[in-house]
Design a protein around this motif. Structure first.
Motif, PDB file in Angstrom:
ATOM      1  N   ALA A 197       0.829  -1.202   0.000  1.00 28.12           N
ATOM      2  CA  ALA A 197       0.000   0.000   0.000  1.00 28.12           C
ATOM      3  C   ALA A 197       0.867   1.258   0.000  1.00 28.12           C
ATOM      4  CB  ALA A 197      -0.922  -0.003   1.225  1.00 28.12           C
ATOM      5  N   MET A 198       1.941   1.260   0.758  1.00 33.44           N
ATOM      6  CA  MET A 198       2.845   2.405   0.777  1.00 33.44           C
ATOM      7  C   MET A 198       3.450   2.653  -0.600  1.00 33.44           C
ATOM      8  SD  MET A 198       4.695   1.535   4.427  1.00 33.44           S
ATOM      9  CE  MET A 198       6.084   2.666   4.204  1.00 33.44           C
ATOM     10  N   ALA A 199       3.894   1.580  -1.248  1.00 31.44           N
ATOM     11  CA  ALA A 199       4.498   1.716  -2.570  1.00 31.44           C
ATOM     12  C   ALA A 199       3.484   2.226  -3.585  1.00 31.44           C
ATOM     13  CB  ALA A 199       5.078   0.371  -3.015  1.00 31.44           C
ATOM     14  N   HIS A 200       2.261   1.735  -3.496  1.00 28.86           N
ATOM     15  CA  HIS A 200       1.212   2.166  -4.421  1.00 28.86           C
ATOM     16  C   HIS A 200       0.905   3.650  -4.211  1.00 28.86           C
ATOM     17  CE1 HIS A 200      -2.231   1.672  -7.071  1.00 28.86           C
ATOM     18  NE2 HIS A 200      -2.970   2.319  -6.182  1.00 28.86           N
ATOM     19  N   GLY A 201       0.796   4.051  -2.962  1.00 30.76           N
ATOM     20  CA  GLY A 201       0.551   5.464  -2.683  1.00 30.76           C
ATOM     21  C   GLY A 201       1.687   6.347  -3.145  1.00 30.76           C
ATOM     22  N   LEU A 202       2.909   5.867  -2.957  1.00 31.03           N
ATOM     23  CA  LEU A 202       4.078   6.628  -3.401  1.00 31.03           C
ATOM     24  C   LEU A 202       4.069   6.795  -4.917  1.00 31.03           C
ATOM     25  CD1 LEU A 202       6.771   7.942  -2.532  1.00 31.03           C
ATOM     26  CD2 LEU A 202       7.848   5.702  -2.844  1.00 31.03           C
ATOM     27  N   ALA A 203       3.697   5.742  -5.623  1.00 36.34           N
ATOM     28  CA  ALA A 203       3.635   5.823  -7.081  1.00 36.34           C
ATOM     29  C   ALA A 203       2.582   6.829  -7.534  1.00 36.34           C
ATOM     30  CB  ALA A 203       3.345   4.442  -7.663  1.00 36.34           C
ATOM     31  N   ARG A 204       1.455   6.876  -6.835  1.00 36.22           N
ATOM     32  CA  ARG A 204       0.394   7.825  -7.185  1.00 36.22           C
ATOM     33  C   ARG A 204       0.784   9.269  -6.842  1.00 36.22           C
ATOM     34  NH1 ARG A 204      -4.870   6.010  -8.172  1.00 36.22           N
ATOM     35  NH2 ARG A 204      -5.167   8.240  -8.584  1.00 36.22           N
ATOM     36  N   ALA A 205       1.726   9.416  -5.910  1.00 40.90           N
ATOM     37  CA  ALA A 205       2.125  10.758  -5.474  1.00 40.90           C
ATOM     38  C   ALA A 205       2.910  11.498  -6.549  1.00 40.90           C
ATOM     39  CB  ALA A 205       2.947  10.672  -4.194  1.00 40.90           C
ATOM     40  N   GLY A 206       3.664  10.761  -7.379  1.00 40.61           N
ATOM     41  CA  GLY A 206       4.489  11.408  -8.383  1.00 40.61           C
ATOM     42  C   GLY A 206       5.711  12.055  -7.767  1.00 40.61           C
ATOM     43  N   GLU A 207       6.217  13.099  -8.412  1.00 36.97           N
ATOM     44  CA  GLU A 207       7.419  13.777  -7.939  1.00 36.97           C
ATOM     45  C   GLU A 207       7.050  14.823  -6.891  1.00 36.97           C
ATOM     46  OE1 GLU A 207      10.584  13.088  -8.547  1.00 36.97           O
ATOM     47  OE2 GLU A 207       9.903  11.364  -9.729  1.00 36.97           O
TER      48      GLU A 207
END
Length: 386
Positions: A121-131
């Motif tokens: 879940a953390m990785a997925h959220g990080l990916a959605r966050a972008g730069e």
């Protein structure tokens, strides 16, 4: 009598060493190092892993969405395969809470092999966050008081790559009052906050309920993928960042608290035992050393004092009593931080026995082939801290 005198001297030596040379583990003075507003406007993504959190979200999410942040900020709630309407509830709360920050609700599905649910879940959220400049990983049961996120960013802007706060846990039930302050006390004994915050020390740890990390520093550490299989993901993440040359900070919270309740001893038992043996890297030798250490350090003063009084021996009584006084004194600051009376420190040996039993039970569960479990999801017993 000579034997009890030697035993008392040995236990006293251990406690004097802990008191003077173990990073001031008993102190509660590690608080956010920077106050006030930052003059910069860094971008921030707040990632909230959430699995079956419908019960607590009404208390926590509105407070998070009303945070005032120094730069562009968005909240990403990652619905970790919940079956209680967590995602839908989050969206309804966002529309009804007078939110200042925008909310994105997303779900990555079940984690693939090699990942825990939270790290996926953390990785997925990080990916959605972008730069973004910073990412704040915060648990769904955490309430952030007004100004909390702004102060976290200000602290990080003071020169830290990772800033984490140990959320103030509930101490409402009698079992919470007995166990929770000792939980934080024992955590600090394992990971003295001052050593964690010392760039020259190898000790690294974080508290998973509230971890703010610079995005570039996280990338240098290998990203969330570097700790994808870690059951104790907060400690693993802090170690990864510090090993990659990042500067980290961990302290006690003033504006971050958990609303998760543990009304019964069984609730607390499961919370601690599910990862206790993982923390020991599933090592029988470390388990034996931990049990021995708990007996010597926390039961030794009681046993020596009692033996001295029963035998009418002054020196063992004085040595044991001195140890007991030191032990009690080191626990008082943590009790006061949790709003509990200092006299409750006399019960620390009782709580230490409970923790010893929980740790042994954690090892028993592993031996029976049952790894850590959380909200209906179990992990292989082979998982380690990192």
């Amino acid at each position: 009598m000579i034997g009890w005198t030697v035993a008392g001297g040995a236990v006293l030596a251990v406690w004097l060493w802990l008191l003077a040379l173990h990073g001031g583990f008993w102190r509660t003075d590690q608080r956010l190092p920077v106050r006030g507003r930052t003059t910069t406007r860094p971008s921030l993504a707040i990632v909230v892993p959430a699995r079956r959190e419908a019960e607590v979200l009404p208390w926590t999410l509105p407070a998070l969405l009303r945070q005032e942040c120094p730069g562009p900020t968005r909240v990403i709630l990652v619905d970790d395969d919940s079956d209680d309407g967590t995602g839908a509830l989050a969206e309804s709360l966002a529309s009804a809470s007078g939110a200042v920050l925008p909310l994105t609700v997303t779900s990555p599905g079940a984690p693939p092999d090699g990942w825990t649910g939270k790290t996926w879940a953390m990785a997925h959220g990080l990916a959605r966050a972008g730069e973004v400049d910073y990412v704040l990983f915060t648990d769904a049961d955490i309430v952030h008081a007004p100004g909390s996120v702004r102060e976290l960013v200000a602290a990080a802007e003071g020169g830290y790559d990772l800033v984490s706060q140990m959320a103030r846990l509930r101490t409402e039930s009698r079992w919470e009052r007995l166990v929770v302050p000792a939980f934080v006390y024992f955590f600090a004994l394992l990971f003295p906050f001052r050593r964690v915050n010392d760039p020259a020390a190898r000790t690294a740890a974080a508290a998973g309920g509230c971890v703010l990390v610079r995005h570039p520093a996280l990338a240098r550490a290998g990203g969330v993928e570097a700790v994808r299989g870690a059951v104790i993901d907060d400690v693993a993440l802090a170690r990864a960042v510090k090993r990659a040359g990042g500067r980290i900070w961990l302290g006690l919270a003033e504006k971050v608290r958990s609303v998760r309740s543990y009304p019964r001893l069984g609730d607390l038992w499961h919370m601690i035992s599910r990862t206790a043996y993982t923390q020991l890297r599933y090592s029988p030798a470390l388990l034996a050393a931990t049990v021995f250490g708990l007996v010597v350090v926390f039961l030794g003063p009681v046993v020596v004092t009692s033996a001295g009084l029963a035998l009418g021996a002054l020196l063992p009584s004085l040595l044991g009593g001195g140890c007991w006084l030191i032990m009690t004194g080191t626990f008082v600051p943590m009790l006061r931080y949790h709003g509990q009376p200092g006299a409750a420190a006399l019960l620390l040996p009782v709580t230490a026995v409970l923790y010893m039993l929980m740790t042994v039970d954690s090892a028993r569960r592993h031996r029976c082939g049952r790894g850590a479990s959380w909200k209906g999801r179990s992990y292989p017993a082979s998982r380690t801290v990192e």
